[in-house]
Design an enzyme around this catalytic site. Structure first.
Site, PDB file in Angstrom:
ATOM      1  N   GLU A  61       6.220   0.008  -3.107  1.00  0.00           N
ATOM      2  CA  GLU A  61       5.816   1.295  -3.672  1.00  0.00           C
ATOM      3  C   GLU A  61       6.313   2.446  -2.800  1.00  0.00           C
ATOM      4  O   GLU A  61       6.774   3.478  -3.314  1.00  0.00           O
ATOM      5  CB  GLU A  61       4.289   1.361  -3.771  1.00  0.00           C
ATOM      6  CG  GLU A  61       3.689   0.341  -4.729  1.00  0.00           C
ATOM      7  CD  GLU A  61       3.319  -0.988  -4.071  1.00  0.00           C
ATOM      8  OE1 GLU A  61       3.998  -1.396  -3.101  1.00  0.00           O
ATOM      9  OE2 GLU A  61       2.370  -1.625  -4.536  1.00  0.00           O
ATOM     10  N   CYS A  89      -1.688  -1.403  -2.154  1.00  0.00           N
ATOM     11  CA  CYS A  89      -2.583  -1.519  -1.004  1.00  0.00           C
ATOM     12  C   CYS A  89      -2.975  -0.102  -0.563  1.00  0.00           C
ATOM     13  O   CYS A  89      -2.441   0.884  -1.081  1.00  0.00           O
ATOM     14  CB  CYS A  89      -1.871  -2.287   0.117  1.00  0.00           C
ATOM     15  SG  CYS A  89      -0.651  -1.272   0.969  1.00  0.00           S
ATOM     16  N   CYS A  92      -0.013   2.134   0.184  1.00  0.00           N
ATOM     17  CA  CYS A  92       0.745   2.553  -1.005  1.00  0.00           C
ATOM     18  C   CYS A  92      -0.039   3.582  -1.811  1.00  0.00           C
ATOM     19  O   CYS A  92       0.534   4.536  -2.357  1.00  0.00           O
ATOM     20  CB  CYS A  92       1.092   1.350  -1.859  1.00  0.00           C
ATOM     21  SG  CYS A  92       2.070   0.122  -0.967  1.00  0.00           S
TER      22      CYS A  92
HETATM   23  N1  LIG Z   1       1.218  -3.640  -3.312  1.00  0.00           N
HETATM   24  C1  LIG Z   1       1.833  -4.188  -2.237  1.00  0.00           C
HETATM   25  N2  LIG Z   1       1.116  -4.962  -1.423  1.00  0.00           N
HETATM   26  C2  LIG Z   1       1.745  -5.469  -0.345  1.00  0.00           C
HETATM   27  N3  LIG Z   1       1.261  -6.268   0.637  1.00  0.00           N
HETATM   28  C3  LIG Z   1       2.268  -6.519   1.492  1.00  0.00           C
HETATM   29  N4  LIG Z   1       3.398  -5.893   1.090  1.00  0.00           N
HETATM   30  C4  LIG Z   1       3.095  -5.233  -0.062  1.00  0.00           C
HETATM   31  C5  LIG Z   1       3.852  -4.405  -0.966  1.00  0.00           C
HETATM   32  O1  LIG Z   1       5.056  -4.141  -0.808  1.00  0.00           O
HETATM   33  N5  LIG Z   1       3.162  -3.917  -2.023  1.00  0.00           N
END
Ligand SMILES: Nc1nc2[nH]cnc2c(=O)[nH]1
Length: 161
Positions: A61, A89, A92
């Protein structure tokens, strides 16, 4: 645009984000893909580049948001929509908030990520206050602490964001 066609677009973009994620795994990266559709209708892709770039912040993201901001030459992505193969997360989500993205659609959720060994769900626990042990954070008094903000407030030429 009608709600039905919004839903159709969301499904189509999410399927594309999932394809990016699957291809990224085949290429040796993490299982996450994302798209930002900016207000002008352009699509900006992101894949997880954490291990490839040794950049713990290079979530799919965030990579897509950076691509969209660079391509539009604008740090403010008001009017944009983020589509991601997995629930964003906290990193993001915060990135989407700072980018002023209008809306987020996701496919898999934090529990799917946890089942694959990722800490997304446990980091949500940190922010909901149930796992403070994960990262102790302490404010420490420093007399000059407010000086940067005073400088900012008195700078008439500042670019607000
Ligand atoms: N949404 C999301 N969760 C993650 N957890 C570890 N890497 C990522 C990622 O790139 N995107």
């Amino acid at each position: 645009m009608t709600q039905a066609s919004d839903q159709h677009d969301a499904t189509r973009y999410l399927e594309r984000a999932v394809k990016l994620a699957v291809r990224n795994v085949a290429d040796g990266g993490g299982p996450f893909g994302a798209l930002v559709v900016t207000a002008d209708g352009r699509v900006h892709e992101g894949i997880n580049r954490v291990t490839r770039d040794n950049d713990p912040t290079a979530h799919a993201e965030v990579v897509a948001i950076r691509a969209a901001a660079a391509a539009t030459a604008n740090f403010d992505l008001h009017g944009a929509v983020l589509y991601t193969s997995c629930e964003p997360c906290p990193l993001c989500l915060a990135s989407a908030l700072w980018a002023r993205i209008d809306r987020v659609y996701f496919a898999a959720d934090r529990h799917g990520a946890a089942a694959a060994g990722f800490d997304d769900a446990v980091f949500y626990d940190y922010f909901n206050g149930t796992r403070p042990d994960l990262l102790p954070v302490a404010q420490t008094e420093v007399p000059t602490a407010d000086l940067p903000f005073e400088a900012w407030r008195s700078n008439a030429k500042r670019t607000n964001y």
